[in-house]
Every structure is written in structure tokens, then in C-alpha cells.
Design an enzyme around this catalytic site. Structure first.
Site, PDB file in Angstrom:
ATOM      1  N   GLY A 441     -11.533  73.041 -19.685  1.00  0.00           N
ATOM      2  CA  GLY A 441     -10.232  73.088 -20.488  1.00  0.00           C
ATOM      3  C   GLY A 441      -9.778  71.963 -20.951  1.00  0.00           C
ATOM      4  CE1 TYR A 442     -11.874  67.802 -20.081  1.00  0.00           C
ATOM      5  CE2 TYR A 442     -14.006  67.664 -20.819  1.00  0.00           C
ATOM      6  CZ  TYR A 442     -13.084  67.484 -19.841  1.00  0.00           C
ATOM      7  OH  TYR A 442     -13.388  66.632 -18.907  1.00  0.00           O
ATOM      8  CB  SER A 443     -11.204  72.279 -27.425  1.00  0.00           C
ATOM      9  OG  SER A 443     -12.415  71.336 -27.564  1.00  0.00           O
ATOM     10  CD  GLU A 558     -20.810  65.151 -22.816  1.00  0.00           C
ATOM     11  OE1 GLU A 558     -21.077  64.298 -23.713  1.00  0.00           O
ATOM     12  OE2 GLU A 558     -20.253  66.329 -22.828  1.00  0.00           O
ATOM     13  CB  THR A 689     -17.549  67.383 -36.020  1.00  0.00           C
ATOM     14  OG1 THR A 689     -16.907  66.151 -36.486  1.00  0.00           O
ATOM     15  CG2 THR A 689     -16.804  68.476 -35.657  1.00  0.00           C
ATOM     16  CG  ASN A 690     -23.436  65.881 -35.794  1.00  0.00           C
ATOM     17  OD1 ASN A 690     -23.356  65.870 -34.604  1.00  0.00           O
ATOM     18  ND2 ASN A 690     -24.788  66.240 -36.519  1.00  0.00           N
TER      19      ASN A 690
END
Length: 705
Positions: A441-443, A558, A689-690
Site C-alpha cells: 500500500g504505497y502509491s 529490490e 518512472t524512468n
């Protein structure tokens, strides 16, 4: 040589250059013959006899940074080919015989586009397919003005000094060494231009701001840094492969060369774009580096391997990309993992997001879930290499284990560090068994890449908290038992991330509502509403307002899982090669075809991504090297964009069949290509995003916000 010895040797080379060829702008007037004498005196040409390729490449890199074409590896290759002739090898090492090299046989009487021929005494002709290698004296040279400075020369040859019979493999190795020299030099020259551009961007002001704060400059600078870092890592892999005598050393080197062939001109152009007019005039070093980069890159066309390029070797052979060596412990464990996977071969290939309880149970029984934890937490202190291997093999074989492994890396490690004893006793055993079904539950609507701006609020009420807000893109929320939830507990805290706390909450808690959405990839991701959700303080993980540290530790997992995208792309490449090898001429056409060029581009991109991933994994929080710290976002950017490019290129190579799903019998790759293309969009937007990642890279290089 050890790395410390190579570093000391590179320092010595820099000192010699400072006295003889101190900067790129002296290229039109510097005395290359004098430098050749100095290089011979300091033993640069003796490296071939010692097989010290690492030191030779270090010297070539320093030469590239000052746009100098001294042919170190020409002499290196000559000594290796004539190693049986001690006297001749000594004469080359001492500088008495000064060698330049080209491909060809004894019938060749003239060679064009030669560097340093005016200072050389002899030409080594290497037959690309093996046969008689010939060392001939140089009779005359004619300067041919153009892009290269010092100018290329056309060299006419005279008497035969020596000959030797060489095998096809020996010839191929010599050609690859010559190609490697040009690649190292070109990348080093481009890197030097990039460094000057970065420094310029920190100081040059336009429109009242330092130009390094402009988004376009940051994006371009970061893109150049990714190309450079990947290139240097690939070249380092090539040197190690040569020095260890690995069977795939030539392919390893060619992957590096082909990356540089495409990347060095891009980096040089990017540097000029940032330097603008100041880098356009010849008082600056950039124009001379520009000449060296493009001159060396185009000369690669004159050194063609009989074995063909990367695409030819892969399409017409039977192997895959060179493996990253994770050491004895890692590779031994890799064999153990593959042995287990072989037992479940009928369960593989369905995709990592699938769940197979039998396979999860088997992995849990092996003790591999949480095996890096200390013994008191149920682990065995497994090495980083073992953790990486388990995740890579899972991704490559598309084993239905990623959710269980995700619980270890994204939750377990943080609970271990920040959780209460009760939380450890409750959740760590579930994670070790692969039985913790969770979602993140982050974004939020206003907090995607910028997680510190989240607004979902938790207000303390005695021993409980009351949570209100909304979370987006909660993948698997409809199937999860628990949510790892980041909320704001102090709306006035500064900086913004200081007022965040983390909770681990049952998804069936009253007030939680889940709304499902199907993604382009087919996954279900959810919008989750939190309306007066009341939870006890015992569900808080870590300190109040200390959640950012918990999140950072969770995201540190990660480092282990980030290799998954590279492993998945590696598997797609192998699937593609399997299709190509059924009929190489029919699928990708003859050598030199556009489809083979696409195949080469994909192979080089996958290997470059793997190199960045390996660098990110090797780096630690104590690692002071900026490039190591930046390797993770660089790998993420390169891998995400390669995933998109891969999917598109496979459609170009295989046609409409590659756009069919796994439900179609006999579909190429088992449907992995069309699924990979649909999934690829997630890689450039998930986890930041990149564009955001490139901004992080630029700031890591010292550019301002």
C-alpha cells in the site's frame, strides 16, 4: 595483475602522457614517436608477453581520454602470435620493432585507414580465418586527411620479416583484441567529453539558472552515464574473461565492443549538446575527442571477424550469453536450484506471478525462504550470491515463486530489523513457509514516484489508529490477506518523509474496500479505500514517524530482486534464439541483414543490463563509488526500456506469430513475447518512472535539483 597494480600502472601512464601528450587538443602537433619511445621504456609493450590484458586496456583507456592513437594492443597481439620467437617478441616489447596490425594475408601490399603508420616500422597481417600471419616492414606511408587527427595513413608494405601459422581461434582472438582496443579508446574519449559536459552543466547559467537544473539536460546526462557505465562494466567483463581463459571470452568481448559501437557516438553527441557552442571550437578538447570517437568507431568496420558478429555467433551456434560468475558458492547453489526446478519442470513457464503451492512448499522445505536471515530468525546466513541466484533462476525459469520470495525481500527483512518480537514471532514463520499473502500500500493519486508526498492519514486514538485515504495500483490486493501500508502520521513534519509510519494490516479489517482493475499485462491491480479503518498500535512496524527508514529497508530488498528483469529478458532472448535456430537463414536472413542487426541489438542490450544489475548487487551501503550507488537506477532504466524495445523487435523479427498468446498451440516462445511486450510498460513506470530515475542519476552526478 591485481587491481591495485593496474591502478598504479594507469597512474604511471597518465604521468607519461602528461609529459608527452597532455590533452586531446595537442593531437595535431604532439610527437607520437616520442611517446612510443617512452611507452617502450616503461614496458607498455611488454604486457603481451605477460598476458596482462587488464593493464594494457587500462593504458588504452588513458590514451583514449587524451585522443591518442598509440597502438598498444597491436603490439600485444603481435607478441602473443609470435610468442614462440623470443627474439622477435623482445624486439617488439623493446620498441625496436613498432607494430601496427590489420586483417589480411601475405598478398596484401597496401593498407588504408591506418593509425600511427608514420611512426611504425612493421605491419602485422592477420588472416581472419587462420593461416599464415605475416610481419612485414613498412616501405612508405601516405597521409589521408579527414576526420581522424592524427590523420590516417595508407601504408605500403615491403619485405617479410617473419611468418607464423595460426589457427582460426588464434586469428579470431587477435582480431577481437584489435577491435577491443578501438572500443576501449572510443568509450574513454566519449567519457572524457561527458565528464567535461557534466562539469559545464554545474556552472553554466542560462535564464537565471544553472543549466544542470534543466530537466532536458538532466535526462540527457543520465542517459549518457548509463551508456558509459554499462560499457565500462562490459569491457571489464571482457578483460576478466580473457585473463581467466574462459571459453566464451571472444563473445564476451564482442558484446562489449558492439555496445560501445552504438553508445560512444551517442555519448559524444550528448556531451556536445550540453557543452553547446563552447565545445564546438577547437580551443576546447571536445572537437578532438569527437574526431577520436568517430574515427575509432568507423575503423571497427575494417576489422571483421570470420566468425561473424554477435548475431551470427548466437544465431548459428548453440550457446547463450556468457554467465555472470557469482563465485564458487553462488554457482554451486545455482546447480542445486536447477536440480529442484527440474523436478517441477511441468510447473515452470506459467509466469512468475502465478502461485503453485506444491513448488512453494518444496522451496520452503529446503529452507530457502529467508535463508539469508540469522539462525535465531530461522535462516542460515546465506550469501548475497545465493539470494541473487535463487531470484534469477526463478525469473529465468518463470517459476511460480515470486510472491513468496517477494514476502522475504520486501517485508521479512524489514520486520526482522524493525518489528517487535511479537511481529517477528507472528510473521517470520509465515514468510519462511511461503504463506504470507500480502500487497503493498504505497502509491496514491498524488504520490506515485514521489512517495514522500503520500496523504493517506492515520490519527492516533489511544492504543489504536484511525486510517483514512486511498491507495492506487495495489497489485494483488484482491487476493491478499495483509497490506504493508505506508501512511502519514504527522502532516506537519519536515522534511515530508519524516512524518510517515508503516503498518501491516489484515485486508479484511472493517473499512477497507477493494476495487479491481485489469492491467495491460493482464494482472489485477486494485484501488483500495480506507474509510475510518481502526487498527491497534501493535500493527505498526517501526517507530511512529519512522516509517521512511522501514520503507527504505524494504526497498533495499529490490537489490536482490532487481535482477529479475534482466533474467526475464535473458530467457526471452533464449526463447527467440530457439526460434531462430530452427531456420536461421529463413528467420533472420543472411549475415548482415536488418533482422540480424536487430537480434544483435537485443543481445547486447540484455548483456549490458545484466552487467549493470551485477554492479548494483555488488555495491553496498558503505560503497563510496558513485557509479556503484547509481547502478540500481541505471539498471532499472536500461532494463525497462529494453523490455519495450525487445517486444517490438521480436514482432519485427518473427512477424504476427509473435503477437499470439500462450493459448495458441505452437506459438513462438510459448506466448512469452506478446506477454513480455504487454508487461514492458510496467517496467518503465513501476517503482518510479524512468524520468524520475534519470533525475536521480543526474543528481548523483552532482547536478542540482
Amino acid at each position: 595483475m591485481a587491481s591495485e597494480e593496474i591502478a598504479a600502472f594507469a597512474d604511471s601512464v597518465r604521468g607519461t602522457l602528461a609529459r608527452n601528450w597532455e590533452a586531446p587538443h595537442v593531437a595535431p602537433t604532439a610527437d607520437l614517436g616520442k611517446l612510443w619511445d617512452a611507452a617502450a621504456d616503461y614496458g607498455w609493450f611488454e604486457l603481451g608477453a605477460d598476458g596482462a590484458l587488464g593493464a594494457a586496456v587500462a593504458a588504452v583507456r588513458e590514451l583514449g581520454r587524451v585522443a591518442c592513437p598509440l597502438p598498444i594492443l597491436d603490439g600485444f597481439a603481435a607478441i602473443r602470435l609470435f610468442a614462440h620467437d623470443d627474439l622477435l617478441a623482445d624486439r617488439i616489447a623493446s620498441g625496436e620493432i613498432r607494430v601496427i596490425a590489420a586483417t589480411g594475408d601475405s598478398s596484401v601490399t597496401r593498407v588504408r585507414y591506418a593509425d600511427a603508420a608514420r611512426q611504425a616500422t612493421h605491419l602485422l597481417l592477420v588472416p581472419a580465418a587462420g593461416g599464415t600471419a605475416v610481419l612485414r616492414s613498412l616501405e612508405s606511408v601516405t597521409e589521408t586527411e579527414g576526420l581522424a587527427v592524427p590523420a590516417w595513413l595508407t601504408a605500403s608494405v615491403g619485405a617479410v620479416e617473419a611468418t607464423t601459422e595460426i589457427t582460426a581461434e588464434e586469428a579470431d582472438e587477435a582480431v577481437v583484441l584489435l577491435r577491443l582496443q578501438l572500443a576501449v579508446r572510443a568509450l574513454a574519449a566519449a567519457e572524457r567529453a561527458h565528464e567535461m559536459a557534466v562539469e559545464h552543466a554545474k556552472e553554466r547559467r542560462q535564464f537565471g539558472k544553472v543549466i544542470g537544473s534543466f530537466g532536458a539536460v538532466q535526462q540527457r546526462t543520465a542517459t549518457c552515464q548509463i551508456d558509459i557505465s554499462a560499457g565500462n562494466l562490459l569491457l571489464a567483463d571482457a578483460v576478466r574473461a580473457f585473463e581467466r581463459g574462459k571459453d566464451d571470452r571472444l563473445l564476451t568481448a564482442e558484446l562489449a565492443v558492439e555496445h560501445v559501437l552504438a553508445a560512444a557516438p551517442r555519448v559524444q553527441l550528448g556531451a556536445h549538446h550540453t557543452l553547446a557552442a563552447i565545445g564546438y571550437f577547437e580551443e576546447h578538447d571536445a572537437p578532438w575527442l569527437f574526431r577520436r570517437v568517430h574515427g575509432d568507431v568507423v575503423r571497427l568496420q575494417t576489422l571483421v571477424r570470420a566468425a561473424g558478429d554477435v548475431a551470427d555467433v548466437l544465431a548459428e551456434g548453440s550457446g547463450s550469453l556468457p554467465d555472470a560468475d557469482l563465485g564458487e558458492t553462488g554457482e554451486r547453489f545455482r546447480a542445486e536450484v536447477r536440480e529442484l526446478f527440474d523436478r517441477f519442470s511441468d510447473r515452470l513457464g506459467g509466469g512468475t506471478m502465478a502461485i503453485d503451492q506444491d513448488m512453494v512448499r518444496a522451496v520452503a522445505e529446503k529452507g530457502w525462504l529467508g535463508f539469508a536471515w540469522p539462525e535465531e530468525a530461522g535462516g542460515r546466513g546465506a550469501s548475497l550470491a545465493e539470494q541473487v541466484v535463487l531470484n534469477e533462476e526463478t525469473a529465468y525459469h518463470r517459476a511460480p515463486l515470486s510472491k513468496a520470495l517477494g514476502a522475504v525481500n520486501l517485508l521479512g527483512n524489514s520486520i526482522l530489523r524493525h518489528g517487535t518480537q511479537e511481529q517477528k514471532d507472528t510473521f517470520l514463520p509465515l514468510i519462511r513457509k511461503g504463506e504470507l499473502a500480502f500487497c503493498l500500500g504505497y502509491s496514491e493519486p498524488e504520490a506515485g514516484s514521489d512517495l514522500a508526498s503520500l496523504r493517506t492519514r492515520a490519527v492516533r486514538d489511544g492504543d489504536h489508529w484511525v486510517i483514512n485515504g486511498q491507495k492506487l495500483w495495489t497489485t494483488g490486493g484482491h487476493q491478499s490477506d495483509w497490506v504493508w501500508l505506508a501512511v502519514r502520521t504527522d502532516p506537519d513534519a519536515q522534511p515530508r518523509h519524516a512524518g510517515i509510519s508503516v503498518f501491516l494490516i489484515p485486508m479484511d479489517t472493517p473499512g477497507i474496500t477493494v476495487q479491481q482493475h485489469r492491467a495491460l499485462s493482464g494482472e489485477i491491480s486494485c484501488t483500495v479505500f480506507y474509510d475510518d479503518v481502526r487498527v491497534p498500535d501493535s500493527m505498526r512496524v517501526g517507530e511512529v514517524n519512522g516509517g521512511w527508514k522501514v520503507i527504505v529497508d524494504a526497498l533495499a530488498g529490490e537489490r536482490i530482486t532487481m535482477g529479475n528483469i534482466a533474467a526475464e529478458l535473458h530467457r526471452q532472448l533464449d526463447d527467440l534464439l530457439a526460434c531462430v535456430r530452427e531456420d536461421a537463414q529463413g528467420v533472420v536472413g543472411p549475415r548482415g541483414s536488418a533482422k540480424r542487426a536487430l537480434l544483435k541489438e537485443l543481445a547486447v542490450g540484455v548483456q549490458a543490463t545484466r552487467a549493470l544489475v551485477a554492479s548494483a548487487i555488488r555495491s553496498t551501503s558503505q560503497d563510496a563509488a558513485a557509479t556503484a550507488k547509481l547502478a540500481a537506477p541505471m539498471a532499472g532504466v536500461m532494463g525497462g526500456e529494453l523490455a519495450e524495445r525487445f517486444g517490438e523487435a521480436v514482432l519485427d523479427i518473427l512477424g504476427p506469430d509473435a503477437a499470439l498468446s500462450a493459448s495458441v498451440p505452437g506459438v513462438p516462445g510459448g506466448g512469452s513475447f506478446e506477454y513480455g511486450l504487454r508487461l514492458s510498460v510496467m517496467y518503465v513506470v513501476g517503482g518510479g518512472t524512468n524520468d524520475i530515475q534519470r533525475g536521480m542519476i543526474a543528481r548523483g552526478l552532482g547536478l542540482p535539483r
